[in-house]
Design a protein around this motif. Structure first.
Motif, PDB file in Angstrom:
ATOM      1  N   PHE A 295       0.798  -1.227   0.000  1.00 48.20           N
ATOM      2  CA  PHE A 295       0.000   0.000   0.000  1.00 48.20           C
ATOM      3  C   PHE A 295       0.836   1.285   0.000  1.00 48.20           C
ATOM      4  O   PHE A 295       0.284   2.373  -0.161  1.00 48.20           O
ATOM      5  N   GLY A 296       2.137   1.170   0.227  1.00 46.86           N
ATOM      6  CA  GLY A 296       2.993   2.350   0.158  1.00 46.86           C
ATOM      7  C   GLY A 296       3.266   3.047   1.472  1.00 46.86           C
ATOM      8  O   GLY A 296       3.982   4.052   1.498  1.00 46.86           O
ATOM      9  N   ASP A 297       2.713   2.530   2.593  1.00 41.72           N
ATOM     10  CA  ASP A 297       2.935   3.202   3.873  1.00 41.72           C
ATOM     11  C   ASP A 297       2.720   2.207   5.012  1.00 41.72           C
ATOM     12  O   ASP A 297       2.155   1.128   4.818  1.00 41.72           O
ATOM     13  N   TYR A 298       3.143   2.598   6.207  1.00 39.13           N
ATOM     14  CA  TYR A 298       2.988   1.759   7.385  1.00 39.13           C
ATOM     15  C   TYR A 298       1.524   1.670   7.813  1.00 39.13           C
ATOM     16  O   TYR A 298       0.711   2.542   7.479  1.00 39.13           O
ATOM     17  N   PRO A 299       1.162   0.659   8.596  1.00 37.80           N
ATOM     18  CA  PRO A 299      -0.189   0.596   9.152  1.00 37.80           C
ATOM     19  C   PRO A 299      -0.479   1.826  10.006  1.00 37.80           C
ATOM     20  O   PRO A 299       0.414   2.369  10.668  1.00 37.80           O
ATOM     21  N   ARG A 309       8.723   8.813  16.259  1.00 42.10           N
ATOM     22  CA  ARG A 309       9.829   7.859  16.308  1.00 42.10           C
ATOM     23  C   ARG A 309       9.832   6.920  15.099  1.00 42.10           C
ATOM     24  O   ARG A 309      10.817   6.216  14.862  1.00 42.10           O
ATOM     25  N   LEU A 310       8.757   6.896  14.339  1.00 45.20           N
ATOM     26  CA  LEU A 310       8.660   6.082  13.123  1.00 45.20           C
ATOM     27  C   LEU A 310       8.993   6.964  11.926  1.00 45.20           C
ATOM     28  O   LEU A 310       8.168   7.774  11.493  1.00 45.20           O
ATOM     29  N   PRO A 311      10.189   6.861  11.369  1.00 45.98           N
ATOM     30  CA  PRO A 311      10.564   7.758  10.273  1.00 45.98           C
ATOM     31  C   PRO A 311       9.710   7.480   9.037  1.00 45.98           C
ATOM     32  O   PRO A 311       9.645   6.346   8.564  1.00 45.98           O
ATOM     33  N   PRO A 312       9.069   8.497   8.487  1.00 51.37           N
ATOM     34  CA  PRO A 312       8.164   8.289   7.351  1.00 51.37           C
ATOM     35  C   PRO A 312       8.920   8.107   6.045  1.00 51.37           C
ATOM     36  O   PRO A 312      10.105   8.427   5.925  1.00 51.37           O
ATOM     37  N   PHE A 313       8.200   7.581   5.061  1.00 49.43           N
ATOM     38  CA  PHE A 313       8.714   7.539   3.697  1.00 49.43           C
ATOM     39  C   PHE A 313       8.374   8.851   3.007  1.00 49.43           C
ATOM     40  O   PHE A 313       7.285   9.410   3.210  1.00 49.43           O
ATOM     41  N   THR A 314       9.288   9.343   2.191  1.00 47.82           N
ATOM     42  CA  THR A 314       8.940  10.467   1.336  1.00 47.82           C
ATOM     43  C   THR A 314       7.957   9.988   0.261  1.00 47.82           C
ATOM     44  O   THR A 314       7.762   8.784   0.081  1.00 47.82           O
ATOM     45  N   LYS A 315       7.387  10.903  -0.459  1.00 45.38           N
ATOM     46  CA  LYS A 315       6.442  10.533  -1.508  1.00 45.38           C
ATOM     47  C   LYS A 315       7.114   9.668  -2.569  1.00 45.38           C
ATOM     48  O   LYS A 315       6.559   8.653  -3.008  1.00 45.38           O
ATOM     49  N   GLU A 317       9.853   7.820  -2.183  1.00 42.94           N
ATOM     50  CA  GLU A 317      10.193   6.535  -1.584  1.00 42.94           C
ATOM     51  C   GLU A 317       8.976   5.626  -1.526  1.00 42.94           C
ATOM     52  O   GLU A 317       9.062   4.429  -1.831  1.00 42.94           O
ATOM     53  N   SER A 318       7.850   6.190  -1.139  1.00 48.34           N
ATOM     54  CA  SER A 318       6.619   5.411  -1.065  1.00 48.34           C
ATOM     55  C   SER A 318       6.247   4.832  -2.422  1.00 48.34           C
ATOM     56  O   SER A 318       5.833   3.662  -2.523  1.00 48.34           O
ATOM     57  N   GLN A 319       6.417   5.620  -3.466  1.00 46.34           N
ATOM     58  CA  GLN A 319       6.095   5.148  -4.814  1.00 46.34           C
ATOM     59  C   GLN A 319       7.009   4.016  -5.248  1.00 46.34           C
ATOM     60  O   GLN A 319       6.573   3.070  -5.917  1.00 46.34           O
TER      61      GLN A 319
END
Length: 516
Positions: A295-299, A309-315, A317-319
């Motif tokens: 789905f491109g992202d964490y739950p 504390r959960l480092p996100p994905f950039t747009k 990176e997610s793609q």
């Protein structure tokens, strides 16, 4: 909830199996023609020759040499570096259709990057060619725990984003040199559990953690490093997949995926709290990796509980991460009950789950045996998790990369308990295929006895016994090897019934329970 019982339970999983509720029979012919049956090992646990022919240390070499694995090392292990030809002949005799192996990063690239070790290249070419010669399909895992120590020393291994480019370079060498003969690539083994074991509790190398979630660590922060390392695992995986798809897949026509560790969780009660806690456990163990890939992202629950504390994905990176798999490999051994534990303070990665496994809760000290109310006595748990993956993650193609029996078991050549365990779960896979799950292969862990992480040579998962005490490391088939051979080559029937082992009546298991 703490993740320590999860890893401890891996060391005791042999108690967590029993029978299906009704008898059934099946043969190899009941599976799809393109379904593959095999077995596996990993480079560190099988090859030995730890400092031979240009290989440099991995973090697991360092870890074992420092005495953290009970004093044993994998310096020789199964001696597969020297005995692979005989082992592959045994694979052919057994009827293996596929073999899962990994490539030692520090054997192929002793400096972690840069010049290729010609002896390492020769070894893996020889292994792959020998497998092809016997008609055995190689399924190759690029990274199975053994980070080059030189990269760990340079920048901290998986907690640094620098490892992404180095892993991509390592993958590029493997695709270029071996890809003309490899149809199935797995980028890495169990990044979800390794992030906990290495960076939360610190009992896997590089032993990074913080009090009170881990002890005797060499530094680290359990509140953030599991999430940082997992993000780097996922981005390194997607980088390797992107490289393979753009540079190699069209001509080599292989498939590429990732492997995760799985447990089937069941709510202890029907309360709303336990049901929600069980969903949370699945999201934190499985969704941690699978949600970004599908789905491109964490739950959402991970993002809510872990916060900043959960480092996100950039747009971008997610793609790249989304859709970066042709299949999913899973390792499966047992199921556990879960109950809510909302009182847990949210301080570290594992407690963010705020659910508690109860397999080791309130064990009567006088019995030393898990209470029946806290056991999942059902081979069908594998069927349930396969259906869960099908329904939750868009029906991905799945390979069972590991399923085996050996920890805590008194070694015996007449390993009927292993036969019962393996047969029951193979039957569960067939049931899931009939349910519509896209399961494409099954690999027993392990083909020959190997060095088992944290338990060394005290655990024996192999279909073939290895004489670790003898200088020749001779192989001898156990009853399970003959059983697997008859199933694969002779069309023998596997019959699954209510199993006396589940009631503690089998003498092999009963003796072990008495000693536990």
């Amino acid at each position: 909830m703490a993740m320590a019982p999860l890893l401890v339970s891996f060391l005791l999983y042999w108690m967590h199996y029993s029978s299906v509720l009704c008898s059934s029979e099946f043969t190899r012919e009941d599976f799809p023609a393109d379904f593959v049956f095999g077995a596996g090992t990993s480079a560190f646990q099988y090859e030995g020759a730890w400092a031979e022919d240009g290989k440099t240390p991995s973090i697991w070499d360092t870890f074992t040499h420092e005495g953290w694995a009970g004093g044993s090392t994998a310096d020789v292990a199964s001696d597969g570096y020297h005995k692979y030809k005989g082992d592959i002949k045994l694979m052919s005799d057994t009827g293996l259709e596929a073999y899962r192996l990994s490539i030692s990063w520090p054997r192929l690239l002793p400096k972690g990057r840069g010049p290729v070790n010609p002896k390492g290249l020769e070894y893996y070419n020889n292994v792959i060619n020998e497998l092809i010669k016997y008609g055995i399909q190689p399924h190759v895992t690029l990274h199975h725990l053994d980070v080059p120590q030189v990269l760990q020393d340079e920048y901290g291994g998986w907690i640094s984003p620098k490892i992404i480019d180095d892993f991509k370079e390592f993958a590029d060498v493997c695709f270029k040199e071996f890809g003309d003969r490899i149809s199935h690539w797995t980028t890495m083994n169990e990044p979800n559990i390794n992030s906990y074991a290495s960076f939360d509790y610190g009992f896997f190398p590089p032993r990074r953690c913080s009090y009170p979630y881990g002890v005797n660590c060499t530094g680290g922060d359990s509140s953030v490093e599991p999430y940082i390392s997992a993000r780097n695992y996922i981005l390194a995986h997607s980088a390797a997949v992107d490289l393979y798809r753009n540079k190699y897949q069209t001509t080599q026509k292989g498939k590429i995926g990732i492997n995760i560790y799985t447990i089937w969780f069941v709510p202890l009660t029907n309360s709303t709290e336990d049901v929600v806690a069980t969903k949370r456990a699945h999201d934190f163990l499985l969704g941690w990796v699978l949600n970004p890939l599908v789905f491109g992202d964490y739950p959402e629950i991970m993002k809510k509980n872990a916060g900043s504390r959960l480092p996100p994905f950039t747009k971008s990176e997610s793609q790249k991460v989304k859709g970066s798999y042709d299949f999913i490999g899973i390792n499966y051994y047992f199921a556990l009950y879960v109950t809510d534990d909302s009182s847990t303070t949210l301080r570290d990665a594992s407690s963010d789950m705020r659910a508690k496994f109860t397999a080791f809760k309130d064990i009567p000290p006088e019995s030393r045996i898990l209470p029946p109310s806290h056991m999942i006595n059902d081979f069908g748990s594998l069927r349930k998790i396969l259906n869960y993956l099908k329904n939750t993650y868009n029906d991905p193609p799945i390979y069972i990369h590991e399923n085996g029996y050996g920890l805590g078991v008194v070694d015996t050549m007449n390993d009927v308990a292993r036969i019962s365990f393996l047969g029951g779960f193979i039957g569960s896979i067939l049931d899931s295929i009939r349910d519509g799950a896209d399961v494409r292969g099954y690999f027993i862990w392990t083909f020959v006895d190997a060095y088992e992480l944290l338990s060394g040579y005290n655990a024996r998962f192999g279909l073939y016994h290895v004489d670790f005490e003898g200088s020749k490391h001779e192989r001898t088939p156990k009853s399970s090897a003959h059983w697997y051979q008859h199933f694969l080559k002779n069309g023998s029937t596997i019959k699954i019934e209510n199993d006396v082992i589940s009631r503690g009546e089998h003498p092999i298991l009963q003796n072990k329970l008495s000693a536990f």
